[in-house]
Scaffold this active site. Sequence first.
Site, mmCIF file in Angstrom:
data_model
loop_
_atom_site.group_PDB
_atom_site.id
_atom_site.type_symbol
_atom_site.label_atom_id
_atom_site.label_comp_id
_atom_site.label_asym_id
_atom_site.label_seq_id
_atom_site.Cartn_x
_atom_site.Cartn_y
_atom_site.Cartn_z
ATOM 1 N N GLU A 146 -0.787 0.487 2.164
ATOM 2 C CA GLU A 146 -0.191 1.229 1.060
ATOM 3 C C GLU A 146 1.334 1.117 1.066
ATOM 4 O O GLU A 146 1.954 0.988 0.007
ATOM 5 C CB GLU A 146 -0.614 2.698 1.144
ATOM 6 C CG GLU A 146 -0.168 3.556 -0.024
ATOM 7 C CD GLU A 146 -0.750 3.134 -1.371
ATOM 8 O OE1 GLU A 146 -1.777 2.423 -1.378
ATOM 9 O OE2 GLU A 146 -0.174 3.497 -2.412
ATOM 10 N N ASP A 147 1.951 1.139 2.239
ATOM 11 C CA ASP A 147 3.408 1.264 2.298
ATOM 12 C C ASP A 147 4.171 0.019 2.738
ATOM 13 O O ASP A 147 5.390 0.028 2.747
ATOM 14 C CB ASP A 147 3.784 2.421 3.249
ATOM 15 C CG ASP A 147 3.359 3.770 2.697
ATOM 16 O OD1 ASP A 147 3.094 3.836 1.483
ATOM 17 O OD2 ASP A 147 3.285 4.738 3.470
#
Length: 726
Positions: free
Chosen positions: A76-77
Amino acid sequence: MIRQFELVETVKGYDPGADEDALNRAYVFAMKAHGSQRRASGDPYFSHPIEVAGILTQLKLDSASIMTALLHDTVEDTDTTVAEIETRFGKDVARLVDGVTKLTRIELQSESSKDAENFRKLVLAMSEDIRVLLVKLADRLHNMRTLHFVSAPEKRRRIALETMEIYAPLAERIGMQHFKDELEDLAFRELNPDARESIVKRLQFLQESGGNLDATVTKELSELFRKDGLEAEVTGRMKAPYSIWRKMQHKDIGFEQLSDIMAFRVIVNSVSACYHALGVLHSHYSVVPGRFKDYISTPKLNGYRSLHTGLIGPARQRIEVQIRTREMHEIAEYGVAAHWLYKQGDGPEPAGSVDGRQYRWVRELLDILEHASNPEEFLEHTKLAMFQDQVFCFTPKGELISLPRGATPVDFAYAVHSEIGDTCVGAKVNGRMVPLKHQLANGDQVEVMTSKNQTPSPDWEKFIVTGKAKARIRRFIRQRERAEYMELGKQIVQKAFRQQGYEFTEKALQGILKKLKAETVEDIYVHVGRGNTTANEVIRAVFPGDRQAQPARSDDEAIDAAEAAPPKAKAKSHKKDNAVPIKGLIPGMAVHFAHCCHPLPGERIVGIVTTGKGVTVHTIDCQTLDNFQDQPERWVDLAWSTDSSNDPYTGRLHVTLANEPGSLGSLSTTIGRNRANITNLKIVRRNVDFFEMLVDLEVTNVKHLTDVMAALRAMPTITSVERART
Ligand code: MN
């Protein structure tokens, strides 16, 4: 921050077979991936996944879970992909990381909190592996522990609210009381700091003024059990501020009246010892009525088991006591994770806890646990079957709609509102147009397009799955169809009365309900409209003595039947005598109008002489005439006389109309408005999309019929209208 070797040592401590190398690689990979990212606290971002992994080691989870915790935010990051995780750490870990990532994305999508229950189900449905949920809960727990570092108040509030409504109840549902209490308290701290503060202060005051009540009670209870030869561990604690607050709210009472803020826990060695301990307490202290609960014989839905009782205990204080075995205690605190921990660790086997009354999916988990040869296999096969038969979709406003698996946009539309279902014409899923029969998936955002002109389609029945949609569509179609058939039947019956020279009254029909096996007059109309009963049968039933209205010879041919039994009016008509407005006839010769082409005044006509039968009149373009090509002696030149009367002639139309509500209605209305009367009709073919019918009309001449045809062709539901030429 836990250091790399500490983490690995901890895992190896409870799972000597853990893949040390893989754990180390996951640690280093996540650290590099997050690089210089920072948390709101100013700590390196990487401290977060490590803490999450640390929380999971307390549950003694397997190394795949710990690696997932370390890697859970990389997709996600950072630039990392699931494929990359799979290459480096294998399918299992990749699948788990993917699962956690999907949950994180759903969480970001949610703004509305009113669908908390559905949202919890969505999270469960998306956590195909219990470990995904455990990692997600640990992730949320650490985020809540560090929530105060987040500077934006709205963001803090949103996260706290979501925790309170989604994650704490989820933790409770899978039996993780320990997680639930901490999540709730942290959220409470954010959402209502003043209330929490006052409760904490009050608890402190009671603690101090009560002269260490906690210790006094603990000591007295322990002593009591020892005297009775019972081995028991007694601990006391203040209840969590949030649970006190909720009780105050729920029961609408003040803190002063809230008596049982102290809870004591008695842990014994066996189930029978639980009841023994209960007996000891109940025989020494007054019991507070209504507080005794036996969750051992009747466990809670999440598998929780204990005995609860309320007493006027030592020092005349009202206290609450929970009695349970060590195993029940572990399960109460750590839920599903505890079951797994038992299998893997050196704890007692959970055989005693396999209980038919437990919540179905917990039981399923336990079954797998019992029969799997190793913990990995257990987790491999552990699917959260609970909500796998459902899908959860969002409305454009973020409202969550729960549907059975296989549901389509039409089901979705009906679930939102019946009206939306009735008028839906199309749908967009995640911004893209899809067919109405498209199957929805978890997390889809569905936008339904509606049109006021749309009505439910019988075709929808083929793919919809929800009972609500099915019932609604069927009822709609039945009602519309019935209304149409009724109107049509009424017109036909009234017409038949007129033709036979009778005055029409509904009263007359009331008298023949039984004879026609109908409950109401409306039913008779519907029967006639559908063609199940002919108008002549109705007339015969009302006027059994009327010899003119005799039964037809061929009952299956409604139209022929009508013609075989010519109505009174027609008996006197031009068709039977020589007052036919046709020029070229020999006086006294019998005249018939051909049933193949139904000639009308104004049309070019020709006669064919048949021995013994007279002249049959055909239209000049009738195909039947081909049969007489080589018999010119039988042909008679005919023409309509100019002073043709206004007597009605029968024209027959072949009409194809859409098989949908409203089409029959518009057919009959249009014909009526054009001053033509339906004398009979017969459905010749019918399928899902259209029906074909023969419609007999009384018209004055060919122009009248052409006008009617033109009007019918203008109707959107009518696909074709032709003169019937058979
Ligand atoms: Mn995270």
